[in-house]
Write a protein that holds these residues in place. Sequence first.
Motif, PDB file in Angstrom:
ATOM      1  N   VAL A  81     139.410 -44.913  95.072  1.00  0.00           N
ATOM      2  CA  VAL A  81     138.568 -44.550  93.796  1.00  0.00           C
ATOM      3  C   VAL A  81     139.013 -43.372  92.710  1.00  0.00           C
ATOM      4  N   LEU A  82     139.684 -42.897  93.126  1.00  0.00           N
ATOM      5  CA  LEU A  82     140.406 -42.002  92.107  1.00  0.00           C
ATOM      6  C   LEU A  82     141.593 -42.937  91.317  1.00  0.00           C
ATOM      7  N   GLN A  83     142.308 -43.593  92.084  1.00  0.00           N
ATOM      8  CA  GLN A  83     143.579 -44.418  91.507  1.00  0.00           C
ATOM      9  C   GLN A  83     143.338 -45.788  90.756  1.00  0.00           C
ATOM     10  N   ALA A  84     141.992 -46.536  91.532  1.00  0.00           N
ATOM     11  CA  ALA A  84     142.186 -47.843  90.865  1.00  0.00           C
ATOM     12  C   ALA A  84     140.608 -47.661  90.103  1.00  0.00           C
ATOM     13  N   GLY A  85     139.922 -46.244  90.623  1.00  0.00           N
ATOM     14  CA  GLY A  85     138.239 -47.024  89.589  1.00  0.00           C
ATOM     15  C   GLY A  85     137.264 -47.910  90.836  1.00  0.00           C
ATOM     16  N   ALA A  86     137.552 -47.918  91.871  1.00  0.00           N
ATOM     17  CA  ALA A  86     136.681 -47.925  93.058  1.00  0.00           C
ATOM     18  C   ALA A  86     134.933 -46.917  92.797  1.00  0.00           C
ATOM     19  N   GLU A  87     133.521 -47.703  92.936  1.00  0.00           N
ATOM     20  CA  GLU A  87     133.214 -46.737  93.777  1.00  0.00           C
ATOM     21  C   GLU A  87     133.096 -46.737  95.146  1.00  0.00           C
ATOM     22  N   VAL A  88     132.303 -45.263  96.037  1.00  0.00           N
ATOM     23  CA  VAL A  88     131.794 -45.992  96.803  1.00  0.00           C
ATOM     24  C   VAL A  88     130.583 -46.302  97.707  1.00  0.00           C
ATOM     25  N   LEU A  89     130.277 -47.313  98.009  1.00  0.00           N
ATOM     26  CA  LEU A  89     129.223 -48.166  98.424  1.00  0.00           C
ATOM     27  C   LEU A  89     128.911 -47.428  99.609  1.00  0.00           C
ATOM     28  N   VAL A  90     129.704 -47.503 100.535  1.00  0.00           N
ATOM     29  CA  VAL A  90     128.773 -46.782 101.796  1.00  0.00           C
ATOM     30  C   VAL A  90     130.196 -46.159 102.763  1.00  0.00           C
ATOM     31  N   ASP A  91     129.341 -44.717 102.749  1.00  0.00           N
ATOM     32  CA  ASP A  91     130.263 -43.505 103.893  1.00  0.00           C
ATOM     33  C   ASP A  91     130.195 -43.857 105.276  1.00  0.00           C
ATOM     34  N   GLU A  92     130.894 -44.437 106.072  1.00  0.00           N
ATOM     35  CA  GLU A  92     130.405 -44.403 107.387  1.00  0.00           C
ATOM     36  C   GLU A  92     129.456 -43.399 107.408  1.00  0.00           C
ATOM     37  N   ALA A  93     130.058 -42.515 107.361  1.00  0.00           N
ATOM     38  CA  ALA A  93     129.855 -40.485 107.551  1.00  0.00           C
ATOM     39  C   ALA A  93     127.777 -40.996 107.767  1.00  0.00           C
ATOM     40  N   ASP A  94     128.084 -42.079 106.836  1.00  0.00           N
ATOM     41  CA  ASP A  94     126.354 -41.944 106.904  1.00  0.00           C
ATOM     42  C   ASP A  94     125.496 -42.991 107.650  1.00  0.00           C
ATOM     43  N   LEU A  95     126.325 -43.270 108.583  1.00  0.00           N
ATOM     44  CA  LEU A  95     125.599 -44.551 109.168  1.00  0.00           C
ATOM     45  C   LEU A  95     125.936 -44.076 110.687  1.00  0.00           C
ATOM     46  N   TRP A  96     125.501 -42.642 111.424  1.00  0.00           N
ATOM     47  CA  TRP A  96     126.035 -42.046 112.345  1.00  0.00           C
ATOM     48  C   TRP A  96     125.363 -40.796 112.475  1.00  0.00           C
ATOM     49  N   ASP A  97     123.729 -41.252 113.335  1.00  0.00           N
ATOM     50  CA  ASP A  97     122.367 -40.135 112.706  1.00  0.00           C
ATOM     51  C   ASP A  97     122.671 -39.533 113.746  1.00  0.00           C
ATOM     52  N   GLY A  98     123.887 -38.703 114.497  1.00  0.00           N
ATOM     53  CA  GLY A  98     124.487 -38.133 115.239  1.00  0.00           C
ATOM     54  C   GLY A  98     123.645 -37.371 116.783  1.00  0.00           C
ATOM     55  N   THR A  99     122.971 -38.950 117.567  1.00  0.00           N
ATOM     56  CA  THR A  99     122.445 -39.155 118.522  1.00  0.00           C
ATOM     57  C   THR A  99     123.305 -39.350 119.693  1.00  0.00           C
ATOM     58  N   LEU A 100     124.973 -39.867 119.252  1.00  0.00           N
ATOM     59  CA  LEU A 100     125.584 -40.590 119.912  1.00  0.00           C
ATOM     60  C   LEU A 100     126.800 -39.814 119.712  1.00  0.00           C
ATOM     61  N   ALA A 101     126.925 -38.754 118.914  1.00  0.00           N
ATOM     62  CA  ALA A 101     128.048 -37.547 119.099  1.00  0.00           C
ATOM     63  C   ALA A 101     127.342 -36.393 118.853  1.00  0.00           C
ATOM     64  N   GLY A 102     128.300 -35.556 118.563  1.00  0.00           N
ATOM     65  CA  GLY A 102     127.381 -33.999 118.617  1.00  0.00           C
ATOM     66  C   GLY A 102     127.062 -33.769 117.362  1.00  0.00           C
TER      67      GLY A 102
END
Length: 392
Positions: A238-259
């Motif tokens: 992102v910072l050194q090659a100009g990429a953009e975030v399409l998916v942050d994996e954190a957004d795929l986990w809604d908390g039902t399986l973790a804390g």
Amino acid sequence: MSHDRHTPRTVRITAAGSKPRRRRGWDIAVALLFCAAIAGSGAAALSAAGNGAGEPADSAASSAAELRLGYFGNVTHAPALVGVRQGLLAEALEQGTGTTLSTQVFNAGPAAIEALNAGAIDAAYLGPNPAINSFVQSRGESVAVIAGATSGGAQLVVRPGIRDAAQLKGKVLATPQLGGTQDVALRSYLASHSLAATPDGGGDVTINPTENAQTLKLFQDGKLDGAWLPEPWASRLVLQAGAEVLVDEADLWDGTLAGKPGQFTTTVLVVSRKYAADHPGTVEALLRGHVAAIDWLNAAAPAERAEAVNASLKEAAGAELPRDVIDRALRNIEFTPDPLAGTFPRLLEDGVESGLTKPADLAGLFDLRALNQVLAEEPGHSRIGAAKLGTE
């Protein structure tokens, strides 16, 4: 970061603050040649131990002369990085059982698991999917997950202009290694959007498992359209090659399986079941150093934590990261001894759907008894559960 960060090296540490010295690496290669034979040894000893990682013990008979530990030069392995450099792991082992620590730096989980199953290392920090694969393939005889280390810190980053999953069709993406945690996560994400990606590189989207430093260069050279990467590599693109975030994996986990929402396992600490059965006291001492490293990371001021992790990366991988990269990477992750056991059935399911592992029962994967004993003696920690997938 220097390309030679991915060349395996071994460092022996005799006590906190002592100067590391290199070991000869030919024994690693020799051990790998006999992987199948060595990986299958010790099953009887494990059965006698109840197929667990061993009861915590203080007896000198349970200690080992040496513990060989594998980890990666990634920010998601900061507990190992800081624990090694600051002598927290070596000191805990030395004081607890008189055990000497030696370390081996790897690029990705499957390679670390191969070395562990070959008897070339005894314990490793790695992603959950390689641990699951080893457990499944060995029918529960190879490794036990004895602690968590890191939650979060993985993203799918792409070229500007790619705004949704549909635009990935026909594109070339990278992951650190076939069968690794990010590799499985990417394949699962694509499948959820009706995009096929076969293990041999075919399908609607081509996935090329690629060493992380090469991924950065290939992306900069226009030869890759994106990659699903752990930190600090997502931040570097992102910072050194100009990429953009399409998916942050954190957004795929809604908390039902973790804390809580956004929590997902990036790094766990595993140990060879044979080693744990033979040396439970050493495993407990390792966990004391591991918890001490996590506690230090969580208590340190942001600037102090960034400086320490960066210095550890330089020692393990040959180069520091720019300050903006290390700061972004650390903001995306959480350090915790909780392996988030409740998320593992979904991780297994993702691996099965990706064609990279087989359906299996994960009961027995976790042995958190020694961890919970250590945590009970440390202020500010709660007992950690195994989600009915092992002992606690």
